[in-house]
Motif scaffolding. Sequence first.
Motif, mmCIF file in Angstrom:
data_model
loop_
_atom_site.group_PDB
_atom_site.id
_atom_site.type_symbol
_atom_site.label_atom_id
_atom_site.label_comp_id
_atom_site.label_asym_id
_atom_site.label_seq_id
_atom_site.Cartn_x
_atom_site.Cartn_y
_atom_site.Cartn_z
ATOM 1 N N TRP A 240 0.826 -1.199 0.000
ATOM 2 C CA TRP A 240 0.000 0.000 0.000
ATOM 3 C C TRP A 240 0.863 1.254 0.000
ATOM 4 N N LEU A 241 1.939 1.244 0.792
ATOM 5 C CA LEU A 241 2.815 2.410 0.871
ATOM 6 C C LEU A 241 3.462 2.698 -0.477
ATOM 7 N N ASP A 242 3.845 1.623 -1.206
ATOM 8 C CA ASP A 242 4.445 1.812 -2.527
ATOM 9 C C ASP A 242 3.448 2.452 -3.490
ATOM 10 N N LEU A 243 2.196 2.017 -3.411
ATOM 11 C CA LEU A 243 1.170 2.579 -4.297
ATOM 12 C C LEU A 243 0.936 4.055 -4.020
ATOM 13 N N MET A 244 0.984 4.426 -2.741
ATOM 14 C CA MET A 244 0.725 5.818 -2.386
ATOM 15 C C MET A 244 1.858 6.747 -2.816
ATOM 16 N N LYS A 245 3.000 6.189 -3.193
ATOM 17 C CA LYS A 245 4.110 7.009 -3.682
ATOM 18 C C LYS A 245 4.016 7.287 -5.184
ATOM 19 N N GLY A 251 -3.431 10.643 -9.040
ATOM 20 C CA GLY A 251 -4.243 11.093 -10.173
ATOM 21 C C GLY A 251 -5.613 10.444 -10.172
ATOM 22 N N ILE A 252 -5.644 9.124 -9.882
ATOM 23 C CA ILE A 252 -6.924 8.406 -9.806
ATOM 24 C C ILE A 252 -7.765 8.939 -8.649
ATOM 25 N N ILE A 253 -7.121 9.155 -7.490
ATOM 26 C CA ILE A 253 -7.850 9.662 -6.324
ATOM 27 C C ILE A 253 -8.445 11.036 -6.625
ATOM 28 N N ALA A 254 -7.645 11.905 -7.257
ATOM 29 C CA ALA A 254 -8.138 13.255 -7.573
ATOM 30 C C ALA A 254 -9.306 13.194 -8.550
ATOM 31 N N ALA A 255 -9.202 12.315 -9.548
ATOM 32 C CA ALA A 255 -10.286 12.190 -10.527
ATOM 33 C C ALA A 255 -11.567 11.697 -9.880
ATOM 34 N N ARG A 256 -11.442 10.713 -8.999
ATOM 35 C CA ARG A 256 -12.636 10.164 -8.356
ATOM 36 C C ARG A 256 -13.256 11.161 -7.374
ATOM 37 N N VAL A 257 -12.421 11.914 -6.668
ATOM 38 C CA VAL A 257 -12.943 12.928 -5.755
ATOM 39 C C VAL A 257 -13.748 13.971 -6.528
ATOM 40 N N GLY A 258 -13.295 14.285 -7.746
ATOM 41 C CA GLY A 258 -13.989 15.281 -8.545
ATOM 42 C C GLY A 258 -15.255 14.786 -9.213
#
Length: 279
Positions: A240-245, A251-258
């Motif tokens: 999980w830590l590697d993915l968060m780097k 980019g995916i998180i920002a797109a989904r939040v929007g």
Amino acid sequence: MTEAIPSPRRPIRRLRWWICGILFLSTVINYVDRQTLSALAPFLKEDYKWTNEDYALIVISFRIAYALGQLTLGRFIDRVGTRIALTATVTWYSAVAVLTSLAAFFHSPKAVLRCFVAFRFLLGLGEAPNWPGAVKAVSEWFPKQERGWAAAFFDSGSSIGAAIAPMLVVGLYLGMGRRWWPAFVIVGILGFLWLILWLLFYHQPEKHPRIGEDELAMILADRKESRSDSSKANLAPPRWLDLMKLPQTWGIIAARVGTDPVWWFITDWFMLFLVQEKH
């Protein structure tokens, strides 16, 4: 290399796209299933005198279960395989859809509300593996250069399902004498009908009796190349830590939040908005 099971029947040309079509149908049914509640929400609110807060509680119970399922059930799919996993998840959420009709036997609005909260939680848990399972099926059947198109095709079923659900569900409601529970039963049965198609058609490529030799060779060659690339790069499953780097993760998180607040408003609240605010 595992050989394909010999069969006297003619191979199906471009079988992988037929498999993708079945995944598309699953996604359509999945969204019709989850949209049944929102399509009927104006009638249910009127019948049981629910407030917007009551309805929100039902919606949130689905979202919580869906989030938990998507976080945890990927390992289940990897463990049992795509065929069994999608069979189990579609059986689960189709049965839950049918069982939701049992809430009609209660007369107390609060009792009906509690039933809907429980059943929508179970529905969210059952529907969560649909997308991870479909993505895994695409990875098993498509070479990497075609996976984006295949994923886009089956994922478009969500928009199709969301578009046809109001017409279908409200049509069933009016056609059944303004009774809401038959809509849940009929929509749930669609999932069981899909299972027949799925179990008849879906196997691993190397075990499929209707796959052509050229298509099987292409799929296995791509699989071998992918394994070779992973071996050369010495790739290990990321933490999980590697993915968060990774910037792609953010980019995916920002797109989904929007986009998700708009999408979930349309899927969960739009019918109520049209009735309450636009009359």
